[in-house]
Design a protein around this motif. Structure first.
Motif, mmCIF file in Angstrom:
data_model
loop_
_atom_site.group_PDB
_atom_site.id
_atom_site.type_symbol
_atom_site.label_atom_id
_atom_site.label_comp_id
_atom_site.label_asym_id
_atom_site.label_seq_id
_atom_site.Cartn_x
_atom_site.Cartn_y
_atom_site.Cartn_z
ATOM 1 N N TYR A 74 0.914 -0.973 -0.138
ATOM 2 C CA TYR A 74 0.067 0.008 -0.075
ATOM 3 C C TYR A 74 1.133 0.932 0.234
ATOM 4 C CZ TYR A 74 0.992 0.239 5.140
ATOM 5 O OH TYR A 74 1.852 0.143 6.368
ATOM 6 N N LEU A 126 0.316 5.326 1.497
ATOM 7 C CA LEU A 126 -0.155 6.464 2.051
ATOM 8 C C LEU A 126 -0.276 7.146 1.204
ATOM 9 C CD1 LEU A 126 0.043 5.939 5.982
ATOM 10 C CD2 LEU A 126 -1.808 4.900 4.352
ATOM 11 N N THR A 143 0.082 2.855 9.664
ATOM 12 C CA THR A 143 1.331 2.216 8.717
ATOM 13 C C THR A 143 0.576 0.971 9.802
ATOM 14 O OG1 THR A 143 2.731 2.735 9.537
ATOM 15 C CG2 THR A 143 2.914 3.772 7.376
ATOM 16 N N SER A 173 -1.554 -0.200 11.341
ATOM 17 C CA SER A 173 -2.765 -0.030 11.500
ATOM 18 C C SER A 173 -3.206 -0.356 9.570
ATOM 19 C CB SER A 173 -4.371 0.583 11.567
ATOM 20 O OG SER A 173 -5.100 0.317 11.771
ATOM 21 N N VAL A 174 -2.951 -0.157 8.736
ATOM 22 C CA VAL A 174 -3.208 -0.335 7.409
ATOM 23 C C VAL A 174 -2.565 -1.914 7.329
ATOM 24 C CG1 VAL A 174 -3.242 0.468 4.834
ATOM 25 C CG2 VAL A 174 -3.866 1.676 6.763
ATOM 26 N N ARG A 178 -4.511 -4.843 8.887
ATOM 27 C CA ARG A 178 -5.768 -5.357 8.677
ATOM 28 C C ARG A 178 -5.394 -5.638 7.089
ATOM 29 N NH1 ARG A 178 -9.677 -0.249 9.152
ATOM 30 N NH2 ARG A 178 -9.555 -1.616 11.171
ATOM 31 N N VAL A 212 -5.943 5.664 0.425
ATOM 32 C CA VAL A 212 -4.581 4.948 0.158
ATOM 33 C C VAL A 212 -4.860 3.803 -1.414
ATOM 34 C CG1 VAL A 212 -3.474 2.761 1.566
ATOM 35 C CG2 VAL A 212 -4.822 4.727 2.818
ATOM 36 N N LEU A 237 -8.960 5.580 3.765
ATOM 37 C CA LEU A 237 -9.086 5.534 4.948
ATOM 38 C C LEU A 237 -9.844 6.324 6.178
ATOM 39 C CD1 LEU A 237 -6.943 3.756 6.447
ATOM 40 C CD2 LEU A 237 -5.042 5.725 6.721
ATOM 41 N N LEU A 257 -10.044 -1.305 2.999
ATOM 42 C CA LEU A 257 -9.681 -0.963 4.850
ATOM 43 C C LEU A 257 -10.387 -0.506 5.333
ATOM 44 C CD1 LEU A 257 -7.772 1.520 3.316
ATOM 45 C CD2 LEU A 257 -6.670 -0.469 3.929
ATOM 46 N N GLU A 269 -11.579 5.301 14.342
ATOM 47 C CA GLU A 269 -12.476 5.321 13.246
ATOM 48 C C GLU A 269 -13.335 5.549 13.225
ATOM 49 O OE1 GLU A 269 -10.049 1.762 10.793
ATOM 50 O OE2 GLU A 269 -10.820 1.499 12.631
#
Length: 494
Positions: free
Chosen positions: A173, A175, A190, A192-193, A196, A241, A256, A277, A484
């Motif tokens: 990915y 950002l 980053t 968290s992403v 996931r 993203v 995001l 996401l 979130e």
């Protein structure tokens, strides 16, 4: 200063004119086959560049030709297929870079000046950092290399802008560009992403090349004042993203959940349920029957509505596990919590005529009892002026309930909820309410109750909530949600 045709522009003759395609738009000009002949004479001059004053059609030109040239130029300007710029000068970029900037930038020479004045710092190691360095050098930029990042992580920066990226064996990915002072915050993003998406293992060369070059591309666009590659795909106010997968090789942009929610809560729903996401499973219709109610599922949660959109919203919110009642906006959450607090209040029986004469309530009651053959009875009560409760049972348990401003709305929502459960083959006590906002497309403003219920229900929501709050013992309080979910505009009450 010369006016040039952007190099990316392509033209195709049509039976009645020509079709033009640019960087981000296209148009078709109609007016006869002569348009193509005029284009063939005009295009080489525009490619070479002309002073703006020379774009005027000379006196004595045939009226038809004058009209054709005027039409073509007008459409080229309108669709941003022409650019007015000075010559490149001694520090011109490579021809392919110059063609790219002339194709996309509002001021190509100024964009190159910005890029030429900075040095990109590429922090990382392995094939991912190597791909980023090659992409930056291909643009003609000065590049400095650092191994400060980890084995997979990539940090590309210049001036006060930074782009973070990561790549594993199957997915990577990139950002959106951000200010360097926020890099610590984005490092948390980053993590968290990456978790996931399941970013693990070493990146294959082809995926690393895509991610590394995309990271440089996003930073270069930001430095040069060009639109971000995801600008046209942006969902509300959220950063986008780039997510790339190796098998098959694909690259798509996804919202995001970060920052303030967009004004339209339905755009937030798209981000909330994004399949890459989003924290909630994307609502799906699957094999569920869609008549008479609309049904959707998010994970194991069932959503019911009069439209596909309302069913998706209901499914997504039902999939969220919280200690209270959650809504897509504050009015929705507060209304749902107030109804739940008033559910067990008793009032005086309401006249059955208040709902049996209403076509909408009758429709959903008939769907439950006649179409699905549910042996149900309904009890309607007036809890206070402007507050009515409907409770549907089958003699053994409550199938559905609703609290609304009118008895007709209460029976309609309760019947719709019970119908949805019967239609999906599920057991339990169902609840729907009129606090949920309608999609803008579902409420054009001229519809009537008979045409598109519940088009008018939310109009009574504020007064209804005030009346419910005055009932004895009804108290609710807001709950804190994860950042979130707050970024999605969600609110919760207990």
């Amino acid at each position: 200063m010369l006016v040039r045709l952007r190099p990316v522009v392509q033209a195709t003759p049509t039976a009645d004119g020509l079709h033009l395609r640019g960087w981000a738009s296209s148009c078709t000009l109609s007016g006869g086959s002569g348009l193509w002949k005029v284009w063939q004479r005009l295009a080489p001059q525009l490619q070479a560049g002309l002073p703006r004053a020379s774009l005027e059609v000379p006196e004595g030109t045939a009226p038809a030709v004058r009209a054709a040239v005027s039409l073509i130029l007008e459409q080229l300007w309108e669709h941003d297929m022409l650019v007015e710029m000075p010559s490149w000068g001694a520090d011109a970029p490579a021809p392919e870079v110059a063609a790219w900037l002339e194709s996309a930038a509002a001021e190509p020479v100024e964009a190159w000046r910005r890029l030429h004045a900075v040095a990109l710092l590429v922090a990382g190691s392995g094939v991912l950092a190597g791909a980023a360095v090659r992409a930056a050098e291909a643009v003609g930029l000065a590049v400095q290399r650092s191994d400060a990042a980890g084995d997979r992580e990539l940090v590309v920066s210049a001036g006060d802008l930074v782009v973070l990226a990561d790549c594993g064996s199957d997915v990577g990915y990139v950002l959106a560009p951000t200010a360097e002072r926020l890099i610590s915050v984005n490092t948390e993003v980053t993590t968290s992403v990456g978790a996931r998406l399941g970013v693990t293992g070493g990146p294959p060369e082809i995926l690393a090349a895509l991610i590394g070059s995309a990271a440089v591309h996003r930073l270069v666009c930001a430095l040069a004042g060009l639109p971000d590659p995801a600008a046209e795909l942006a969902t509300g106010t959220y950063p986008m993203v780039l997510v790339a997968r190796a098998d098959p090789l694909t690259a798509t942009y996804h919202p995001l959940l970060q920052g303030p929610p967009p004004p339209d809560p339905w755009r937030a729903l798209e981000a909330l349920t994004d399949h890459e996401l989003g924290p909630v499973d994307t609502p799906a219709f699957g094999s569920l029957p869609q008549v008479p109610a609309s049904l959707a599922t998010s994970g194991d949660a069932l959503g019911i509505g009069t439209t596909a959109g309302s069913a998706r919203l209901n499914a997504a919110l039902n999939a969220l596990k919280t200690d209270g009642v959650i809504g897509i906006d504050d009015a929705h959450a507060r209304g749902a919590a107030l109804r739940l607090a008033a559910r067990h209040h008793r009032g005086e029986p309401a006249d059955a005529h208040e709902w049996t004469s209403d076509p909408t309530a009758h429709r959903w009651w008939k769907a439950l009892t006649a179409r699905f053959g549910i042996p149900a009875v309904v009890r309607t009560e007036r809890l206070a002026p402007g507050v009515h409760k409907a409770e549907i049972s089958n003699g053994q348990r409550v199938l559905a309930w609703a609290v609304e401003a009118t008895a007709a709305d209460a029976v309609a929502f309760a019947s719709l909820a019970a119908t949805g459960y019967a239609q999906a083959g599920r057991a339990g006590t169902a609840h729907l309410n009129g606090a949920a906002p309608l999609e803008p497309a579902d409420h054009p403003g001229w519809v009537t109750r008979q045409w598109h219920w519940p088009a008018d229900v939310r109009d009574r929501e504020e007064r209804l909530q005030q009346a419910i709050a005055m009932l004895p013992g009804v108290r609710i309080r807001p709950l804190q949600l994860d950042p979130e979910l707050r970024a999605a505009g969600l609110r919760a009450y207990r």
